[in-house]
Scaffold this active site. Structure first.
Site, mmCIF file in Angstrom:
data_model
loop_
_atom_site.group_PDB
_atom_site.id
_atom_site.type_symbol
_atom_site.label_atom_id
_atom_site.label_comp_id
_atom_site.label_asym_id
_atom_site.label_seq_id
_atom_site.Cartn_x
_atom_site.Cartn_y
_atom_site.Cartn_z
ATOM 1 N N LYS A 262 0.855 -1.240 0.045
ATOM 2 C CA LYS A 262 -0.134 0.048 0.095
ATOM 3 C C LYS A 262 0.888 1.313 -0.007
ATOM 4 C CE LYS A 262 -1.807 2.503 3.148
ATOM 5 N NZ LYS A 262 -1.877 3.857 2.625
ATOM 6 N N GLU B 191 9.681 0.479 10.628
ATOM 7 C CA GLU B 191 10.899 1.264 10.805
ATOM 8 C C GLU B 191 9.994 2.763 11.067
ATOM 9 O OE1 GLU B 191 12.584 4.392 9.881
ATOM 10 O OE2 GLU B 191 12.147 3.900 7.726
ATOM 11 N N GLY C 213 9.765 6.412 13.882
ATOM 12 C CA GLY C 213 10.301 7.662 13.881
ATOM 13 C C GLY C 213 11.510 7.943 14.527
ATOM 14 N N CYS D 215 12.966 10.238 8.525
ATOM 15 C CA CYS D 215 12.980 9.717 9.821
ATOM 16 C C CYS D 215 14.157 9.708 10.615
ATOM 17 C CB CYS D 215 12.602 8.146 9.820
ATOM 18 S SG CYS D 215 13.347 7.177 8.772
ATOM 19 N N ASP E 75 -1.626 19.635 5.881
ATOM 20 C CA ASP E 75 -1.290 19.124 7.316
ATOM 21 C C ASP E 75 -0.047 19.157 7.681
ATOM 22 O OD1 ASP E 75 -4.015 18.762 6.986
ATOM 23 O OD2 ASP E 75 -4.024 16.459 6.881
ATOM 24 N N GLU F 126 9.024 14.715 16.930
ATOM 25 C CA GLU F 126 9.745 14.668 15.693
ATOM 26 C C GLU F 126 9.035 15.600 14.680
ATOM 27 O OE1 GLU F 126 10.691 10.982 12.416
ATOM 28 O OE2 GLU F 126 8.757 10.928 13.505
#
Length: 539
Positions: free
Chosen positions: A230, A306, A308, A340, A386, A437
């Site tokens: 996805k 995998e 932040g 990340c 956003d 983060e």
């Protein structure tokens, strides 16, 4: 040799010279600091966006080797972050489409030719695919930039060559996957088989769509699995194009299925599907927790995460300040800060702190921001509204929390999701901008007094994905690399991401490792086979 060259460009490993660092692959364009670059202003953002010059040909779901509409007929828009305008409408998968994709993958694995092919034949498909990726570099890089906002030069000259190398790396592994034989305490022959795990569900993020596509599917396919992947709803286009090339390379139908959709619907359906044997996810830690819970509540499928990071970048007192400033700048601002593993906590020794601040501020002011299709641009827009608004909120948190805003702090221009490169000094460990983060072009610079102090503070985080160390002293480097609780520690370089180097985190930065030989075990089952021996000549 090509891999070393690419790693050099992306790592910004600096030679001991004050000369500008120039990219050999960017047609003479500048990738590092140089004097006289135009300061970030509104001019570039006010220009008419450059037309990408490619068509969007693949917007449907790829299921069982065919591009098809979603069962519901629904679509969603994917947007150009330079303007917020619609690029294309993409088929929106939900649970019914996930069922169709998983069924196709299951049939391909249980009945199809892929896992039954010789490993050498599978490797040849992956090698042909790598050649096609190389041939279609421009189309792939253009779609990546258009959908994501990253500089075209970065996508075309660094990222696409890296994924080409990645598929060639795992093509090389395909026929080298094997079990072991071992001695038993009695008259038995004992061997292990390394078998493909079955149907792998994979969910990738929007910050590096093509690279994450490669990191996920290459080891899975090399091991003989079938895949349902996805894509992020913000960036579906490049993976669909690449998947078409993979089928052109000879991948049997059903082995790779690509669905576009949203996390709460398509993502949740894939994570909780009872016929998915393995799940791999890259994204936020909060979403990773949900993924892990859904996997456990369904069929207890194995999960690789995998997640932040809030990586420390430590500048020691013996550092060449100009080089340290440049590398710290790259560690944070690369890819619009949407990494990340970004070096988002810059720790600088108190003896050089003030000088470092002034030079870091100057470097941020001189960072070129604008249309990512324009030559020489270092920073494009953030991914969407956003994320744009989230970053601006964090900047306000920094100001309100008492950090000193040295430069930036606002939007860049009046259109699109561009943000000024932002630098904070006098940042304290308990400030929100030093803990969360941010995932944007916001550099937080903290002061430390000695190694004991910085080790404690660097490790005082819920994350542990990566770290950077800048020093001339090998003893200092050795002390820090062993003390830092992080999955990767880069010394006098950053973001060296060769195919062979494992990547993953400690603590809440994830579970497991991607890339290198370590990634293969994510997609293999180990079976022990024990056979009696009659009158053995030896044991």
């Amino acid at each position: 040799m090509a891999a070393r060259r690419i790693s050099y460009l992306i790592s910004r490993s600096l030679a001991p010279t004050a000369a500008p660092v120039r990219s050999l692959l960017c047609g003479g364009g500048t990738w590092g600091f140089q004097g006289g670059i135009r300061k970030h202003g509104t001019a570039a953002a006010l220009e008419e966006p450059i037309h990408p010059g490619v068509s969007v040909d693949y917007t449907q779901l790829l299921i069982n080797g065919n591009f098809v509409d979603a069962a519901s007929g629904k679509t969603f828009p994917t947007l150009d972050p330079r303007t917020g305008e619609v690029i294309a409408h993409v088929s929106e998968a939900d649970a019914e489409d996930v069922n169709r994709a998983v069924s196709a993958a299951r049939k391909a694995f249980d009945e199809g030719p892929w896992p039954k092919m010789t490993a050498y034949e599978r490797s040849k498909v992956l090698l042909r695919f790598a050649d096609l990726l190389e041939k279609h570099n421009h189309e792939l890089a253009t779609l990546e930039t258009w959908d994501n906002g990253k500089p075209y030069e970065q996508a075309a000259n660094i990222e696409v060559p890296m994924i080409v190398r990645f598929f060639r790396y795992y093509a090389g592994w395909a026929d080298k996957i094997h079990g072991l034989t071992m001695a038993a305490d009695g008259p038995h022959h004992v061997q292990t088989l390394h078998e493909p795990i079955g149907v792998a569900g994979q969910i990738i993020p929007w910050n590096f769509p093509l690279m994450m596509f490669a990191w996920k599917i290459a080891p899975a396919l090399a091991c003989g699995n079938a895949v349902v992947i996805k894509t992020a709803e913000q960036t579906p286009l490049s993976a669909l194009y690449a998947a078409r090339l993979l089928h052109e390379a000879g991948l049997p139908e059903g082995v790779l299925n690509v669905i576009s959709g949203f996390g709460p619907t398509a993502g949740a359906a894939l994570a909780s599907h009872m016929d998915v044997d393995k799940l791999a996810f890259t994204g936020s830690t909060d979403t990773g927790k949900i993924i892990l819970e859904l996997a456990a509540r369904s069929n207890l499928k194995s999960v690789t995460l995998e997640l932040g990071g809030k990586s420390p970048f430590i500048v020691c007192e013996d550092s060449d300040i100009d080089q340290a400033v440049e590398l710290a700048h790259f560690a944070l601002f690369f890819n619009q800060g949407q990494c990340c593993c970004a070096g988002s906590r810059t720790f600088v020794h108190e003896s050089i702190y003030d000088e470092f601040i002034e030079k870091a501020k100057a470097r941020a002011i001189n960072r070129t921001v604008g249309d990512p299709f324009k030559k020489g641009i270092e920073q494009g827009p953030q991914i969407d509204k956003d994320q744009f608004e989230k970053i601006l909120r964090y900047i306000r948190y920094g100001v309100d929390g008492g950090a000193t805003l040295e430069t930036g702090g606002d939007r860049h221009g009046s259109k699109g999701y561009y943000i000024q490169p932002t630098v904070f000094s006098n940042v304290k460990d308990d400030m929100v901008i030093a803990q969360d983060e941010i995932f944007g072009p916001v550099q937080s610079i903290l002061k430390f007094k000695d190694l004991k102090d910085v080790i404690h503070r660097a490790n005082n985080t819920r994350y542990g994905l990566a770290a950077g160390v800048f020093t001339k002293n090998i003893d200092t480097a050795n002390t820090l690399t062993r003390a830092l609780r992080a999955g990767t520690v880069w010394v006098n370089c950053f973001d060296v991401l060769d195919a062979s180097i494992p990547f993953g985190g400690y603590k809440m930065s994830g579970i497991g490792r991607e890339k290198g030989v370590y990634s293969l075990m994510n997609y293999l089952q180990v079976k022990a086979v024990v056979t009696p021996l009659k009158n053995p000549a030896w044991l």
